[in-house]
Design an enzyme around this catalytic site. Sequence first.
Site, PDB file in Angstrom:
ATOM      1  N   TYR A 190       0.702  -1.089  -0.082  1.00  0.00           N
ATOM      2  CA  TYR A 190      -0.114   0.198  -0.178  1.00  0.00           C
ATOM      3  C   TYR A 190       0.983   1.284  -0.113  1.00  0.00           C
ATOM      4  O   TYR A 190       1.720   1.378  -0.597  1.00  0.00           O
ATOM      5  CB  TYR A 190      -1.094  -0.033   1.336  1.00  0.00           C
ATOM      6  CG  TYR A 190      -1.958   1.179   1.136  1.00  0.00           C
ATOM      7  CD1 TYR A 190      -2.876   0.863  -0.195  1.00  0.00           C
ATOM      8  CD2 TYR A 190      -2.239   1.889   2.091  1.00  0.00           C
ATOM      9  CE1 TYR A 190      -3.785   1.719  -0.374  1.00  0.00           C
ATOM     10  CE2 TYR A 190      -3.381   2.878   1.794  1.00  0.00           C
ATOM     11  CZ  TYR A 190      -4.077   2.913   0.751  1.00  0.00           C
ATOM     12  OH  TYR A 190      -5.095   3.889   0.458  1.00  0.00           O
ATOM     13  N   LYS A 202      -6.146  -1.288  -0.160  1.00  0.00           N
ATOM     14  CA  LYS A 202      -6.850  -1.025   0.926  1.00  0.00           C
ATOM     15  C   LYS A 202      -7.539  -2.548   1.560  1.00  0.00           C
ATOM     16  O   LYS A 202      -7.430  -2.825   2.770  1.00  0.00           O
ATOM     17  CB  LYS A 202      -8.112  -0.313   0.568  1.00  0.00           C
ATOM     18  CG  LYS A 202      -7.758   1.059   0.538  1.00  0.00           C
ATOM     19  CD  LYS A 202      -7.883   1.906   2.021  1.00  0.00           C
ATOM     20  CE  LYS A 202      -7.327   3.090   1.999  1.00  0.00           C
ATOM     21  NZ  LYS A 202      -7.408   4.011   3.139  1.00  0.00           N
TER      22      LYS A 202
END
EC number: 4.1.1.101
Length: 545
Positions: free
Chosen positions: A90, A163
């Site tokens: 991420y 996510k």
Amino acid sequence: MNGFEILNNPFLNKGTAFTKEERQKYGLTGMLPSAVQTLEQQKVQAYGQFLSKESRLEKRIFLMNLFNTNRTLFYALMDEHLVEFMPVVYDPVVAESIEQYNEIFLKPQDAAFLSVDEPENIEATLKNAAAGRDIRLIVVTDAEGILGMGDWGVNGVDIAIGKLMVYTAAAGINPSQVLPVSIDAGTNNQALLDNPLYLGNRHERIYGEKYDAFIEKFVRTTEKLFPEILLHWEDFGRSNAAKILDKYQDQLTTFNDDIQGTGLVVMAGIFGALNISKEDLKDQVILNFGAGTAGVGICNLIFEEMVRSGLSEEEARKHFYLVDKQGLLFSDTEDLTPGQKAFVRERSEFENADELTNLEAIVKAVHPTILIGTSTQPGTFTESIVKEMAAHTKRPIIFPLSNPTKLAEAKAADLLAWTDGRALVGTGIPAADVTYKGVTYQIGQANNALMYPGLGLGLIASTATRVNGEILAKASRALGGIVDSSKPGAAILPPVAKITEFSQKIAEIVAQNVVDQGLNREEIKDVKQAVADMKWTPEYRELDI
């Protein structure tokens, strides 16, 4: 399902961990090397391959290929190296992946790609991508407002994928029950439109009635196909983010991570900081530099908490100053968004209102005790500004939140040096410990990942029908109360290294509040057990085929 299909299904594939009996049972005989490995052996092998990659992007590509091949192995490895892998899968490395998405694309990673030009295909697309799975969580993005990056069209699907990886790694949400969704509404990024490899719609972004109708159809189709869904909105632009949340938050279980998630983590950081400074929230003066979706969302949540603490709405609003590219926002500032209008000031409050067009002048005029940066303007929290702030408050609370690193408003080490160690700092990107005058200061990262995994697990486990302010406040207070404020140099937020522990705690507190409010869809007799039952662990199981 034959052996070839099993090996190419990341939810079922065990690779070399299939036993001799399983290989015979599922038609895998001769399709794998003879040795049967354990999951532990596979992790050692895979981690060695990860370490052999030289650049951060190469490491990410390797992990994504592993994710595409074997979800259990991917998450078992991520569990063991969570702090090391989080920035790779991420933020911040995802930014590099988004920028090069068209050039390095290999697989869609089980995402659903919806085109604003084809609303008639919404249902078929969602059904195809879900492939019969029991979807409980969707992260959807149209990638118009990726913090620090802006509009990246269909490339932004990597945000939704990343996510969801964090949801699973941090909170144990079953990866077979999640679905990343890209809404391709076009793009205003001319570089993408000019790129012959760009994979999205080649037209400017669609707004207005056509866009709104598409979102409405998407929401209704999602409710129809996945009645127990938690819908997470991510990186929508200023003109749509708040409007979408306002419309749907009272109709289904949904939240916007940029508006609410960022605010929740910042609110938790403020709670942590006030635990250290022994001050009250109602006495704080908040200056938010960067009045976009995230900035306004942060102010809204702090405002609501001030009202809950006993202030009237009128009194609470007097504690906020919103600053954007025009300077301090006044009621007569042009082109204000609906969210900004709630926090504007009157020019009559200041003798020098016309001069309040830059951050330093505004800090001198309003004496903030909390300074929050969501501007994506690097280095704007200068030494003179910070020293001016520190001259009027004992423990200045400062959040340079913009990311990636190159866009941060300030560095933690500088903030501590400029305030003689008095600043209570939360950054938007990971920051190393800072040693100043013999004290080692731990720097809290105001990363949404500290909040949304536990929040999501609690909402799903409790079968929540809505997400309201009381639930969010409970989650924020839970996160802010974890830090040991008595320790010299204590961080205002807990470290990412403990994310699995406090995600569990947040989930239980959220689930309990859902039940207390009667917002649960199904009867929940034991909240802790409900959360435990919902958690998935990366272990090889008997195939359910």
